[in-house]
Write a protein that holds these residues in place. Structure first.
Motif, PDB file in Angstrom:
ATOM      1  N   PRO A  68      10.422 -17.834  43.610  1.00  0.00           N
ATOM      2  CA  PRO A  68       9.508 -17.555  44.725  1.00  0.00           C
ATOM      3  C   PRO A  68       9.130 -16.067  44.756  1.00  0.00           C
ATOM      4  CG  PRO A  68      11.479 -18.735  45.487  1.00  0.00           C
ATOM      5  CD  PRO A  68      11.710 -18.353  44.070  1.00  0.00           C
ATOM      6  N   PRO A  69       7.843 -15.762  44.972  1.00  0.00           N
ATOM      7  CA  PRO A  69       7.409 -14.366  44.935  1.00  0.00           C
ATOM      8  C   PRO A  69       7.835 -13.539  46.149  1.00  0.00           C
ATOM      9  CG  PRO A  69       5.575 -15.783  45.499  1.00  0.00           C
ATOM     10  CD  PRO A  69       6.739 -16.682  45.195  1.00  0.00           C
ATOM     11  N   GLY A  70       8.014 -14.135  47.282  1.00  0.00           N
ATOM     12  CA  GLY A  70       8.401 -13.407  48.489  1.00  0.00           C
ATOM     13  C   GLY A  70       7.234 -13.264  49.431  1.00  0.00           C
ATOM     14  N   PRO A  71       7.461 -12.883  50.647  1.00  0.00           N
ATOM     15  CA  PRO A  71       8.779 -12.625  51.220  1.00  0.00           C
ATOM     16  C   PRO A  71       9.597 -13.914  51.329  1.00  0.00           C
ATOM     17  CG  PRO A  71       7.133 -12.545  52.947  1.00  0.00           C
ATOM     18  CD  PRO A  71       6.397 -12.733  51.645  1.00  0.00           C
ATOM     19  N   ILE A  72      10.901 -13.752  51.367  1.00  0.00           N
ATOM     20  CA  ILE A  72      11.845 -14.864  51.394  1.00  0.00           C
ATOM     21  C   ILE A  72      12.502 -14.915  52.771  1.00  0.00           C
ATOM     22  CG2 ILE A  72      13.956 -15.799  50.379  1.00  0.00           C
ATOM     23  CD1 ILE A  72      11.589 -15.723  48.419  1.00  0.00           C
ATOM     24  N   CYS A  73      12.432 -16.070  53.419  1.00  0.00           N
ATOM     25  CA  CYS A  73      13.139 -16.273  54.682  1.00  0.00           C
ATOM     26  C   CYS A  73      14.400 -17.073  54.387  1.00  0.00           C
ATOM     27  CB  CYS A  73      12.268 -17.028  55.679  1.00  0.00           C
ATOM     28  SG  CYS A  73      10.824 -16.087  56.191  1.00  0.00           S
ATOM     29  N   SER A  74      15.487 -16.722  55.041  1.00  0.00           N
ATOM     30  CA  SER A  74      16.769 -17.367  54.756  1.00  0.00           C
ATOM     31  C   SER A  74      17.239 -18.217  55.926  1.00  0.00           C
ATOM     32  CB  SER A  74      17.818 -16.309  54.440  1.00  0.00           C
ATOM     33  OG  SER A  74      18.149 -15.610  55.620  1.00  0.00           O
ATOM     34  N   GLU A  75      18.365 -18.919  55.692  1.00  0.00           N
ATOM     35  CA  GLU A  75      18.996 -19.729  56.735  1.00  0.00           C
ATOM     36  C   GLU A  75      19.868 -18.878  57.649  1.00  0.00           C
ATOM     37  OE1 GLU A  75      21.201 -22.749  54.671  1.00  0.00           O
ATOM     38  OE2 GLU A  75      19.492 -24.090  54.573  1.00  0.00           O
ATOM     39  N   LEU A  76      19.883 -17.574  57.472  1.00  0.00           N
ATOM     40  CA  LEU A  76      20.691 -16.707  58.328  1.00  0.00           C
ATOM     41  C   LEU A  76      20.183 -16.780  59.763  1.00  0.00           C
ATOM     42  CD1 LEU A  76      20.927 -13.578  56.034  1.00  0.00           C
ATOM     43  CD2 LEU A  76      22.840 -14.992  56.778  1.00  0.00           C
ATOM     44  N   PRO A  77      21.067 -16.605  60.733  1.00  0.00           N
ATOM     45  CA  PRO A  77      20.617 -16.598  62.135  1.00  0.00           C
ATOM     46  C   PRO A  77      19.505 -15.568  62.341  1.00  0.00           C
ATOM     47  CG  PRO A  77      23.018 -16.562  62.005  1.00  0.00           C
ATOM     48  CD  PRO A  77      22.504 -16.389  60.599  1.00  0.00           C
ATOM     49  N   GLY A  78      18.477 -15.977  63.009  1.00  0.00           N
ATOM     50  CA  GLY A  78      17.345 -15.094  63.245  1.00  0.00           C
ATOM     51  C   GLY A  78      16.373 -15.064  62.084  1.00  0.00           C
ATOM     52  N   CYS A 117      14.854 -11.607  44.348  1.00  0.00           N
ATOM     53  CA  CYS A 117      15.886 -10.721  43.796  1.00  0.00           C
ATOM     54  C   CYS A 117      16.671 -10.045  44.918  1.00  0.00           C
ATOM     55  CB  CYS A 117      15.238  -9.670  42.901  1.00  0.00           C
ATOM     56  SG  CYS A 117      16.418  -8.511  42.193  1.00  0.00           S
ATOM     57  N   THR A 118      16.000  -9.519  45.894  1.00  0.00           N
ATOM     58  CA  THR A 118      16.658  -8.864  47.030  1.00  0.00           C
ATOM     59  C   THR A 118      17.528  -9.860  47.786  1.00  0.00           C
ATOM     60  OG1 THR A 118      14.742  -7.411  47.229  1.00  0.00           O
ATOM     61  CG2 THR A 118      16.255  -7.445  49.072  1.00  0.00           C
ATOM     62  N   PHE A 119      17.010 -11.065  47.982  1.00  0.00           N
ATOM     63  CA  PHE A 119      17.764 -12.115  48.647  1.00  0.00           C
ATOM     64  C   PHE A 119      19.028 -12.447  47.853  1.00  0.00           C
ATOM     65  CE2 PHE A 119      18.475 -16.791  48.881  1.00  0.00           C
ATOM     66  CZ  PHE A 119      18.988 -16.841  50.163  1.00  0.00           C
ATOM     67  N   CYS A 175      25.027 -12.010  46.869  1.00  0.00           N
ATOM     68  CA  CYS A 175      26.133 -11.554  46.032  1.00  0.00           C
ATOM     69  C   CYS A 175      27.012 -10.548  46.767  1.00  0.00           C
ATOM     70  CB  CYS A 175      25.602 -10.938  44.744  1.00  0.00           C
ATOM     71  SG  CYS A 175      24.897 -12.150  43.595  1.00  0.00           S
ATOM     72  N   ILE A 176      26.388  -9.579  47.397  1.00  0.00           N
ATOM     73  CA  ILE A 176      27.141  -8.539  48.103  1.00  0.00           C
ATOM     74  C   ILE A 176      27.959  -9.133  49.239  1.00  0.00           C
ATOM     75  CG2 ILE A 176      26.892  -6.515  49.604  1.00  0.00           C
ATOM     76  CD1 ILE A 176      24.426  -5.785  47.809  1.00  0.00           C
ATOM     77  N   MET A 177      27.358 -10.063  49.980  1.00  0.00           N
ATOM     78  CA  MET A 177      28.016 -10.663  51.135  1.00  0.00           C
ATOM     79  C   MET A 177      28.898 -11.863  50.766  1.00  0.00           C
ATOM     80  SD  MET A 177      27.007  -8.550  53.318  1.00  0.00           S
ATOM     81  CE  MET A 177      27.620  -9.238  54.822  1.00  0.00           C
ATOM     82  N   LYS A 178      28.873 -12.265  49.487  1.00  0.00           N
ATOM     83  CA  LYS A 178      29.623 -13.427  48.997  1.00  0.00           C
ATOM     84  C   LYS A 178      29.250 -14.697  49.766  1.00  0.00           C
ATOM     85  CE  LYS A 178      33.250 -10.680  47.069  1.00  0.00           C
ATOM     86  NZ  LYS A 178      34.641 -10.333  47.002  1.00  0.00           N
ATOM     87  N   LYS A 179      27.969 -14.814  50.068  1.00  0.00           N
ATOM     88  CA  LYS A 179      27.410 -16.014  50.708  1.00  0.00           C
ATOM     89  C   LYS A 179      26.608 -16.751  49.630  1.00  0.00           C
ATOM     90  CE  LYS A 179      27.129 -14.061  55.330  1.00  0.00           C
ATOM     91  NZ  LYS A 179      27.888 -14.995  56.112  1.00  0.00           N
ATOM     92  N   TYR A 180      27.339 -17.236  48.619  1.00  0.00           N
ATOM     93  CA  TYR A 180      26.721 -17.773  47.425  1.00  0.00           C
ATOM     94  C   TYR A 180      25.810 -18.953  47.693  1.00  0.00           C
ATOM     95  CZ  TYR A 180      30.513 -15.071  45.345  1.00  0.00           C
ATOM     96  OH  TYR A 180      31.393 -14.071  45.011  1.00  0.00           O
ATOM     97  N   PHE A 181      26.095 -19.721  48.720  1.00  0.00           N
ATOM     98  CA  PHE A 181      25.367 -20.964  48.935  1.00  0.00           C
ATOM     99  C   PHE A 181      24.338 -20.867  50.068  1.00  0.00           C
ATOM    100  CE2 PHE A 181      29.649 -21.812  47.300  1.00  0.00           C
ATOM    101  CZ  PHE A 181      29.274 -22.197  46.019  1.00  0.00           C
TER     102      PHE A 181
END
Length: 90
Positions: free
Chosen positions: A56-66, A74-76, A81-87
Motif C-alpha cells: 500500500p502506498p500510504g497513508p496507512i491507517c492502523s487498528e490502533l486506538p484512535g 514502511c513506517t507502519f 517492529c519497534i513496539m513488538k506488535k507484530y500482528f
C-alpha cells in the motif's frame, strides 16, 4: 480449566508452539527490515506477501486506538517492529 502448574494438553502445546513459531518469524522479518531497510528486495517481497501482492502506498491507517496513520507501509512496519506488535493490521 487446567490446574495451575500442570502441563499443557497436546492441543494446547500445538497452539503454544504455533504462536511461538509465528512470533519468531515475525521478529526475524523485523531484524531483516532493521538491517537492510524497506527498499531491500527481500523485505519488499515480505511486504507484498502480507498485502496480497501490492505494498500500500500510504497513508496507512492502523487498528490502533484512535486509528493513528503512518506516512507509508514502511513506517507502519517499523512501528510494529519497534513496539513488538507484530500482528497489528492496517
Amino acid at each position: 480449566a487446567q490446574q495451575p502448574g500442570t502441563p499443557l494438553s497436546d492441543q494446547e502445546y500445538q497452539q503454544f508452539f504455533k504462536f511461538l513459531r509465528i512470533t519468531i518469524q515475525a521478529s526475524t522479518a523485523c531484524r531483516l527490515r532493521g538491517l537492510y531497510g524497506c527498499k531491500n528486495s527481500l523485505v519488499q517481497r515480505l511486504d507484498e506477501y502480507e498485502n496480497h501482492g501490492v505494498i500500500p502506498p500510504g497513508p496507512i491507517c492502523s487498528e490502533l486506538p484512535g486509528n493513528p496513520s503512518f506516512h507509508n507501509f514502511c513506517t507502519f512496519s517499523l512501528y510494529r517492529c519497534i513496539m513488538k506488535k507484530y500482528f497489528l493490521k492496517v
